[in-house]
Design a protein around this motif. Structure first.
Motif, PDB file in Angstrom:
ATOM      1  N   CYS A 183      -3.248  10.568  -5.142  1.00 43.94           N
ATOM      2  CA  CYS A 183      -2.497  11.779  -4.806  1.00 43.94           C
ATOM      3  C   CYS A 183      -3.376  12.949  -4.396  1.00 43.94           C
ATOM      4  N   SER A 184      -4.659  12.886  -4.674  1.00 41.36           N
ATOM      5  CA  SER A 184      -5.540  14.015  -4.372  1.00 41.36           C
ATOM      6  C   SER A 184      -6.311  13.839  -3.069  1.00 41.36           C
ATOM      7  N   GLY A 185      -5.915  12.886  -2.250  1.00 40.26           N
ATOM      8  CA  GLY A 185      -6.580  12.688  -0.967  1.00 40.26           C
ATOM      9  C   GLY A 185      -7.196  11.315  -0.827  1.00 40.26           C
ATOM     10  N   GLY A 186      -7.461  10.954   0.404  1.00 36.52           N
ATOM     11  CA  GLY A 186      -7.977   9.626   0.697  1.00 36.52           C
ATOM     12  C   GLY A 186      -9.485   9.568   0.706  1.00 36.52           C
ATOM     13  N   GLY A 187      -9.969   8.369   0.740  1.00 40.66           N
ATOM     14  CA  GLY A 187     -11.399   8.107   0.744  1.00 40.66           C
ATOM     15  C   GLY A 187     -11.686   6.947  -0.167  1.00 40.66           C
ATOM     16  N   SER A 188     -12.921   6.661  -0.359  1.00 45.04           N
ATOM     17  CA  SER A 188     -13.260   5.561  -1.253  1.00 45.04           C
ATOM     18  C   SER A 188     -14.421   5.928  -2.175  1.00 45.04           C
ATOM     19  N   SER A 189     -14.747   7.216  -2.235  1.00 44.55           N
ATOM     20  CA  SER A 189     -15.892   7.608  -3.047  1.00 44.55           C
ATOM     21  C   SER A 189     -15.551   7.793  -4.522  1.00 44.55           C
ATOM     22  N   GLN A 190     -14.281   7.923  -4.850  1.00 47.71           N
ATOM     23  CA  GLN A 190     -13.860   8.111  -6.232  1.00 47.71           C
ATOM     24  C   GLN A 190     -12.927   6.970  -6.644  1.00 47.71           C
ATOM     25  N   PRO A 191     -12.931   6.577  -7.916  1.00 47.13           N
ATOM     26  CA  PRO A 191     -12.094   5.454  -8.347  1.00 47.13           C
ATOM     27  C   PRO A 191     -10.591   5.720  -8.232  1.00 47.13           C
ATOM     28  N   TYR A 192     -10.187   6.975  -8.137  1.00 47.62           N
ATOM     29  CA  TYR A 192      -8.766   7.292  -8.029  1.00 47.62           C
ATOM     30  C   TYR A 192      -8.309   7.451  -6.580  1.00 47.62           C
ATOM     31  N   GLN A 193      -9.172   7.183  -5.608  1.00 52.03           N
ATOM     32  CA  GLN A 193      -8.831   7.296  -4.197  1.00 52.03           C
ATOM     33  C   GLN A 193      -8.613   5.927  -3.568  1.00 52.03           C
ATOM     34  N   LEU A 194      -7.830   5.904  -2.509  1.00 48.98           N
ATOM     35  CA  LEU A 194      -7.617   4.699  -1.716  1.00 48.98           C
ATOM     36  C   LEU A 194      -8.107   4.970  -0.302  1.00 48.98           C
ATOM     37  N   SER A 195      -8.591   3.950   0.366  1.00 48.79           N
ATOM     38  CA  SER A 195      -9.031   4.079   1.743  1.00 48.79           C
ATOM     39  C   SER A 195      -8.224   3.116   2.605  1.00 48.79           C
ATOM     40  N   VAL A 196      -7.311   3.657   3.376  1.00 46.51           N
ATOM     41  CA  VAL A 196      -6.441   2.912   4.290  1.00 46.51           C
ATOM     42  C   VAL A 196      -5.749   1.747   3.563  1.00 46.51           C
ATOM     43  N   PRO A 197      -4.941   2.050   2.549  1.00 51.15           N
ATOM     44  CA  PRO A 197      -4.210   0.970   1.869  1.00 51.15           C
ATOM     45  C   PRO A 197      -3.226   0.313   2.825  1.00 51.15           C
ATOM     46  N   ARG A 198      -3.055  -0.994   2.711  1.00 51.23           N
ATOM     47  CA  ARG A 198      -2.199  -1.739   3.635  1.00 51.23           C
ATOM     48  C   ARG A 198      -1.057  -2.482   2.961  1.00 51.23           C
ATOM     49  N   LYS A 199      -1.256  -2.959   1.764  1.00 50.46           N
ATOM     50  CA  LYS A 199      -0.274  -3.839   1.126  1.00 50.46           C
ATOM     51  C   LYS A 199      -0.274  -3.574  -0.367  1.00 50.46           C
ATOM     52  N   SER A 200       0.893  -3.662  -0.968  1.00 55.13           N
ATOM     53  CA  SER A 200       0.991  -3.551  -2.417  1.00 55.13           C
ATOM     54  C   SER A 200       2.010  -4.558  -2.920  1.00 55.13           C
ATOM     55  N   SER A 201       1.873  -4.913  -4.184  1.00 57.65           N
ATOM     56  CA  SER A 201       2.814  -5.864  -4.792  1.00 57.65           C
ATOM     57  C   SER A 201       2.760  -5.704  -6.306  1.00 57.65           C
ATOM     58  N   PHE A 202       3.781  -6.224  -6.955  1.00 57.51           N
ATOM     59  CA  PHE A 202       3.850  -6.206  -8.409  1.00 57.51           C
ATOM     60  C   PHE A 202       3.610  -7.609  -8.944  1.00 57.51           C
ATOM     61  N   ASP A 203       2.885  -7.702 -10.056  1.00 60.23           N
ATOM     62  CA  ASP A 203       2.734  -9.002 -10.703  1.00 60.23           C
ATOM     63  C   ASP A 203       3.922  -9.198 -11.666  1.00 60.23           C
ATOM     64  N   PRO A 204       4.056 -10.364 -12.289  1.00 58.54           N
ATOM     65  CA  PRO A 204       5.202 -10.618 -13.159  1.00 58.54           C
ATOM     66  C   PRO A 204       5.335  -9.647 -14.338  1.00 58.54           C
ATOM     67  N   ASP A 205       4.218  -9.004 -14.731  1.00 60.11           N
ATOM     68  CA  ASP A 205       4.268  -8.046 -15.843  1.00 60.11           C
ATOM     69  C   ASP A 205       4.583  -6.627 -15.383  1.00 60.11           C
ATOM     70  N   GLY A 206       4.728  -6.417 -14.075  1.00 60.49           N
ATOM     71  CA  GLY A 206       5.069  -5.100 -13.543  1.00 60.49           C
ATOM     72  C   GLY A 206       3.895  -4.252 -13.144  1.00 60.49           C
ATOM     73  N   ALA A 207       2.674  -4.789 -13.157  1.00 62.07           N
ATOM     74  CA  ALA A 207       1.505  -4.029 -12.725  1.00 62.07           C
ATOM     75  C   ALA A 207       1.476  -3.987 -11.196  1.00 62.07           C
ATOM     76  N   LEU A 208       1.161  -2.823 -10.658  1.00 59.96           N
ATOM     77  CA  LEU A 208       1.104  -2.641  -9.210  1.00 59.96           C
ATOM     78  C   LEU A 208      -0.308  -2.926  -8.707  1.00 59.96           C
ATOM     79  N   TYR A 209      -0.428  -3.781  -7.702  1.00 56.89           N
ATOM     80  CA  TYR A 209      -1.702  -4.107  -7.069  1.00 56.89           C
ATOM     81  C   TYR A 209      -1.676  -3.596  -5.645  1.00 56.89           C
ATOM     82  N   VAL A 210      -2.779  -2.963  -5.220  1.00 57.27           N
ATOM     83  CA  VAL A 210      -2.888  -2.418  -3.861  1.00 57.27           C
ATOM     84  C   VAL A 210      -4.041  -3.100  -3.173  1.00 57.27           C
TER      85      VAL A 210
END
Length: 78
Positions: free
Chosen positions: A51-78
């Motif tokens: 939520c604080s911006g894109g990039g890949s230098s910090q563990p809370y950032q994403l860089s051009v995410p393309r796909k997401s899914s949920f596993d059977p336990d409800g965890a979100l994978y990006v």
């Protein structure tokens, strides 16, 4: 209409590339150019990942995410 003009809850999306539903039927949208994941909930839309911006230098950032899914336990994978 779920998102955009004419919908009950409006959110501005920037190049949405993937939409998934969780076990409760809420939408999760992956945005490529905003580098974030937004989700629909009972009170409207909210940002849930990178939520604080894109990039890949910090563990809370994403860089051009393309796909997401949920596993059977409800965890979100990006």
């Amino acid at each position: 209409t779920v998102v955009g003009s004419g919908s009950v809850h409006t959110i501005l999306l920037n190049c949405p590339v993937d939409v998934v539903l969780d076990a409760d039927g809420y939408l999760f949208v992956t945005e490529e150019k905003s580098h974030r994941i937004v989700a629909e909930g009972p009170t409207g839309w909210r940002c849930i990942a990178a939520c604080s911006g894109g990039g890949s230098s910090q563990p809370y950032q994403l860089s051009v995410p393309r796909k997401s899914s949920f596993d059977p336990d409800g965890a979100l994978y990006v």
